[in-house]
Design a protein around this motif. Structure first.
Motif, PDB file in Angstrom:
ATOM      1  N   GLY A  55      -1.730   0.528  -5.624  1.00 15.75           N
ATOM      2  CA  GLY A  55      -2.106   1.775  -6.051  1.00 15.75           C
ATOM      3  C   GLY A  55      -2.126   2.680  -4.620  1.00 15.75           C
ATOM      4  O   GLY A  55      -1.727   3.724  -4.638  1.00 15.75           O
ATOM      5  N   ALA A  56      -2.694   2.147  -3.726  1.00 15.30           N
ATOM      6  CA  ALA A  56      -2.989   3.055  -2.558  1.00 15.30           C
ATOM      7  C   ALA A  56      -1.552   3.862  -1.930  1.00 15.30           C
ATOM      8  O   ALA A  56      -1.400   5.062  -1.796  1.00 15.30           O
ATOM      9  CB  ALA A  56      -3.489   2.344  -1.391  1.00 15.30           C
ATOM     10  N   SER A  57      -0.442   2.910  -1.889  1.00 11.14           N
ATOM     11  CA  SER A  57       0.610   3.246  -1.311  1.00 11.14           C
ATOM     12  C   SER A  57       1.196   4.229  -2.593  1.00 11.14           C
ATOM     13  O   SER A  57       2.287   5.190  -2.133  1.00 11.14           O
ATOM     14  CB  SER A  57       1.622   2.011  -0.901  1.00 11.14           C
ATOM     15  OG  SER A  57       1.939   1.356  -2.084  1.00 11.14           O
ATOM     16  N   GLN A  58       1.113   3.915  -3.693  1.00 13.07           N
ATOM     17  CA  GLN A  58       1.930   4.800  -4.611  1.00 13.07           C
ATOM     18  C   GLN A  58       1.207   5.971  -4.931  1.00 13.07           C
ATOM     19  O   GLN A  58       1.921   6.947  -4.827  1.00 13.07           O
ATOM     20  CB  GLN A  58       1.454   3.790  -6.230  1.00 13.07           C
ATOM     21  CG  GLN A  58       2.573   2.569  -6.349  1.00 13.07           C
ATOM     22  CD  GLN A  58       2.055   1.857  -7.803  1.00 13.07           C
ATOM     23  OE1 GLN A  58       1.854   0.506  -7.533  1.00 13.07           O
ATOM     24  NE2 GLN A  58       2.080   2.639  -8.785  1.00 13.07           N
ATOM     25  N   PHE A  59       0.063   6.238  -4.483  1.00 16.61           N
ATOM     26  CA  PHE A  59      -0.723   7.361  -4.593  1.00 16.61           C
ATOM     27  C   PHE A  59      -0.284   8.177  -3.346  1.00 16.61           C
ATOM     28  O   PHE A  59      -0.019   9.350  -3.184  1.00 16.61           O
ATOM     29  CB  PHE A  59      -2.234   7.271  -4.630  1.00 16.61           C
ATOM     30  CG  PHE A  59      -2.754   7.382  -5.703  1.00 16.61           C
ATOM     31  CD1 PHE A  59      -2.887   8.513  -6.594  1.00 16.61           C
ATOM     32  CD2 PHE A  59      -3.316   6.320  -6.493  1.00 16.61           C
ATOM     33  CE1 PHE A  59      -3.498   8.558  -7.788  1.00 16.61           C
ATOM     34  CE2 PHE A  59      -3.718   5.988  -7.699  1.00 16.61           C
ATOM     35  CZ  PHE A  59      -3.931   7.008  -8.563  1.00 16.61           C
ATOM     36  N   ALA A  60      -0.122   7.174  -2.191  1.00 12.98           N
ATOM     37  CA  ALA A  60       0.383   7.989  -1.010  1.00 12.98           C
ATOM     38  C   ALA A  60       1.934   8.562  -1.066  1.00 12.98           C
ATOM     39  O   ALA A  60       1.993   9.918  -0.626  1.00 12.98           O
ATOM     40  CB  ALA A  60       0.344   7.037   0.231  1.00 12.98           C
ATOM     41  N   ALA A  61       2.740   7.883  -1.673  1.00 14.62           N
ATOM     42  CA  ALA A  61       4.096   8.294  -1.849  1.00 14.62           C
ATOM     43  C   ALA A  61       4.088   9.535  -2.965  1.00 14.62           C
ATOM     44  O   ALA A  61       4.689  10.610  -2.749  1.00 14.62           O
ATOM     45  CB  ALA A  61       4.820   7.322  -2.353  1.00 14.62           C
TER      46      ALA A  61
END
Length: 232
Positions: A55-61
């Motif tokens: 989730g964290a990297s998906q939100f960052a992207a």
């Protein structure tokens, strides 16, 4: 066939993972909503969630996509955020590294923040566990987390437009990470890295494309590693 002890470990992991349901559901809903708002199709949203499952990297992207950042920045930022998975893998390998390759591949796929935090804490507080018991506990902890991530990502993407903005689902993101990070602050190195992260994130908030967060993460990890080295 799983032994009675492995079944018991699985149930214990399942029970430990259940409280995270209250943060995984709104977190996944929010991702589905934001992803659709960023212009992704339903297939892209679900593919992103299934392939990355972080989730964290998906939100960052997605944040960088909304800001129309260059593709290299989007990919680099997502990879940088996910570097923590490499550290997770290194620290959990002594416990699960004896499993067959296929099983380690499955474990690696489901090695998310919550399953890692719960499993490692259990392994450290219960040193007598066998490898099968540790694996069973890991999968138990993952069971109420990962499947719900897929389901409610889909719900958020399909029904996102109908969720009132004043529900404030975005508040769950920092709460989810606080719930995982706070219990892990057990040493000077952990605390120093956390304090450095918070301080530098605020100091570098002016950096374009939120790149200050990447700089913060690198420096905080270096500080924590150096303090741990000196304490060894």
């Amino acid at each position: 066939m799983p032994s009675a002890s492995s079944k018991s470990a699985y149930v214990q992991g399942l029970k430990a993972g259940l409280p995270f349901v209250i943060v995984v559901i709104p977190f996944a809903l929010l991702y589905g909503v934001v992803a659709i708002e960023a212009g992704l199709t339903l297939a892209q949203v679900m593919g992103f969630s299934a392939l990355v499952i972080a989730g964290a990297s998906q939100f960052a992207a997605l944040q960088f996509m909304l800001e129309h950042a260059p593709l290299a920045v989007i990919i680099g930022s997502a990879l940088a955020v996910n570097l923590r998975m490499a550290m997770y893998s290194a620290s959990i390998t002594p416990h699960l590294g004896a499993e067959p390759l296929w099983k380690r591949m499955v474990i690696a796929y489901f090695l998310v923040d919550q399953s890692y935090a719960l499993a490692l804490n259990r392994y450290e507080t219960t040193p007598g566990m066998s490898v099968p018991e540790k694996t069973a506990y890991f999968f138990g902890a993952m069971t109420p987390i990962c499947p719900l991530w897929y389901v409610f990502t889909w719900v958020g993407a399909v029904l996102g437009a109908q969720i009132p903005a004043d529900y404030g689902l975005d508040f769950i993101v920092p709460i989810a990470f606080l719930a995982m990070v706070a219990p892990a602050l057990r040493t000077k190195a952990h605390i120093a890295a956390a304090v450095a992260s918070a301080s530098l994130a605020l100091a570098l908030v002016w950096v374009p494309f939120n790149l200050g967060l990447l700089i913060t993460a690198i420096i905080a990890m270096m500080i924590g590693a150096e303090i741990e080295r000196r304490s060894a």
